[in-house]
Design an enzyme around this catalytic site. Structure first.
Site, PDB file in Angstrom:
ATOM      1  N   HIS A 283      -6.445   6.301  10.698  1.00 58.39           N
ATOM      2  CA  HIS A 283      -5.562   5.744   9.882  1.00 58.39           C
ATOM      3  C   HIS A 283      -6.226   4.927   8.814  1.00 58.39           C
ATOM      4  CE1 HIS A 283      -1.598   3.312  10.048  1.00 58.39           C
ATOM      5  NE2 HIS A 283      -1.824   3.882   9.009  1.00 58.39           N
TER       6      HIS A 283
ATOM      7  N   GLN B 238      -3.689   3.600  19.030  1.00 58.03           N
ATOM      8  CA  GLN B 238      -4.547   3.622  17.840  1.00 58.03           C
ATOM      9  C   GLN B 238      -5.765   2.358  18.574  1.00 58.03           C
ATOM     10  OE1 GLN B 238      -2.752   5.284  13.801  1.00 58.03           O
ATOM     11  NE2 GLN B 238      -2.914   2.798  13.959  1.00 58.03           N
TER      12      GLN B 238
ATOM     13  N   ASN C 138       0.845  -1.139   0.107  1.00 58.83           N
ATOM     14  CA  ASN C 138       0.106   0.155   0.116  1.00 58.83           C
ATOM     15  C   ASN C 138       0.897   1.173  -0.063  1.00 58.83           C
ATOM     16  OD1 ASN C 138       0.901  -0.300   2.541  1.00 58.83           O
ATOM     17  ND2 ASN C 138      -0.994  -0.453   3.680  1.00 58.83           N
TER      18      ASN C 138
ATOM     19  N   ARG D 250       4.199   6.766  11.458  1.00 58.15           N
ATOM     20  CA  ARG D 250       3.568   6.531  12.696  1.00 58.15           C
ATOM     21  C   ARG D 250       3.552   7.637  13.739  1.00 58.15           C
ATOM     22  NH1 ARG D 250       2.133   3.003  10.110  1.00 58.15           N
ATOM     23  NH2 ARG D 250       2.571   0.918  10.247  1.00 58.15           N
TER      24      ARG D 250
END
Length: 429
Positions: free
Chosen positions: A361, A342, A175, A313
């Site tokens: 995210h 998260q 990705n 991050r």
């Protein structure tokens, strides 16, 4: 510019509904435990906006995208949530394995912890990570393999995994382009003051002065990336047509031909680059060397009115230092989609700080990206169970050592400290 081999081909989308949480057993050979994000609040499957997505067979460097004879899903389906199950339920059940999928991943006694004791494989996504800490690794005496369904394995205590001889793999490159597109979108959203302008329309207003009082052109700005790997380089390639002055820093310097073709300026350290940039985009992995890299001192060294976009991050930036710099006006804007932990607690300062363009995210989990990273997990599992070699570049940890992408981009140690705070979001729902 890297060569690209992209073949576009239509693939029809259909939907198969799975239960919100399932635990299937058919003469079990191995137990696979998987944490995925919750289903859409409107139910599963969703109503898709498109009937097809392009079929990408090669990455920009010429390597092939994931391929597995196990794949039964249709590209374009929502696979990253619990009911989507990464499309693995059928392939695993047919082979007699136990597959447990849940979104209950945080806090002592959560479903993931409860199921660890006899799990051989754990799968997690960066977008909704199951923090595989040293304490949790101790709960999993049979664990042999931790798979990241995506890229970025900092949710695993890599040192503890090495000590326990647990291999860690991710779907390298799956990705990267998705994230690079998100970076460019968020740079433009900040610099052009898009979100407040959009809110003018939503709120029934038309005050153009308010919209443009913080709006600038990206053309001519100095834009620098921390790391120029697959994502960072793709960002630089996409920004070149905007007429920016492009800078980068990385532990591995790019070939001279690429530097010349993109007009790049190299910096040996992030510190030397950050102070000359109008926009900094962070595209490096999180590990002990990059944790809190952008602290109050680093941010103070940047130009007044600079922007930061962080899709790497959240823990690479000191969250309070970012919030303070936005409140004081030293930073003109901050955007990204990564937080720590998260999900972030409701009181996380980034939710309410001024001049931000944060999202959950999502950059690497578009439906297009899901097709690739889900296929990558299928490929890894097929290789694992059929005793075929897993692609070397997928490895982060192998045989107790950093390997593959891990040896190239990570450092030994642990970056999961503080992850228990994610349970606060769960308790506040």
């Amino acid at each position: 510019m890297l060569s690209r081999q992209i073949i576009s081909q239509s693939t029809k989308s259909n939907s198969v509904c799975f239960s919100r949480q399932f635990h299937s057993t058919i003469k079990s050979q191995a137990k696979i435990l998987c944490a995925l994000y919750p289903d859409p609040v409107t139910g599963y499957p969703p109503k898709y906006a498109r009937n097809e997505i392009p079929r990408i067979t090669h990455y920009p460097d010429g390597t092939t995208t994931p391929s597995s004879s196990w794949v039964e899903f249709t590209p374009g389906q929502l696979l990253g949530c619990v009911s989507g199950g990464l499309g693995l339920r059928g392939p695993l059940e047919k082979r007699g394995h136990t597959y447990v999928v849940t979104d209950d991943k945080d806090g002592a006694g959560c479903k993931m912890e409860h199921e660890l004791k006899d799990a051989e494989i754990v799968i997690s996504q960066p977008f909704y990570p199951f923090y595989l800490t040293k304490e949790r690794i101790k709960m999993a005496p049979k664990l042999k393999l931790a798979i990241t369904s995506g890229i970025g394995s900092d949710h695993v205590d890599l040192q503890a995994a090495m000590d326990a001889k647990i291999d860690v793999v991710e779907v390298t490159y799956c990705n990267s382009i998705s994230v690079s597109e998100h970076v460019v979108m968020q740079i433009l959203a900040l610099v052009r003051n898009y979100i407040p302008s959009y809110q003018q329309v939503i709120n029934g207003g038309w005050n153009i002065a308010d919209c443009v009082s913080r709006s600038y052109d990206l053309e001519g700005m100095v834009v620098g990336t921390v790391a120029s790997g697959r994502i960072g380089l793709a960002v630089l390639e996409r920004l070149k047509p905007f007429g920016c002055k492009l800078h980068y820093t990385d532990r591995h310097r790019l070939p001279e031909a690429i530097e010349k073709s993109l007009g790049l300026t190299y910096h040996a350290t992030a510190q030397s680059m950050a102070k000359v940039c109008d926009v900094v985009t962070i595209n490096c992995p999180l590990h002990p060397e990059t944790e809190n890299l952008f602290d109050a001192k680093m941010i103070a060294s940047m130009k007044k009115g600079a922007y930061i976009v962080n899709t790497a991050r959240g823990k690479i930036c000191d969250r309070q230092a970012i919030a303070d710099a936005l409140k004081s006006g030293h930073l003109a804007g901050y955007a990204g989609d990564v937080w720590f932990p998260q999900p972030p607690p409701k009181e996380h300062p980034w939710r309410t700080m001024p001049n931000h363009a944060m999202t959950p995210h999502t950059s690497g989990t578009s439906l297009s990206a899901q097709a690739k990273y889900a296929a990558g997990v299928h490929e890894i599992l097929e290789c694992y169970f059929e005793k075929k070699p897993i692609r070397e570049q997928y490895y982060v940890v192998k045989d107790g050592k950093l390997a593959g992408v891990g040896a190239h981009a990570y450092s030994a140690g642990n970056s999961t400290g503080g992850s228990e705070e994610a349970a606060k979001f769960k308790s506040s729902k």
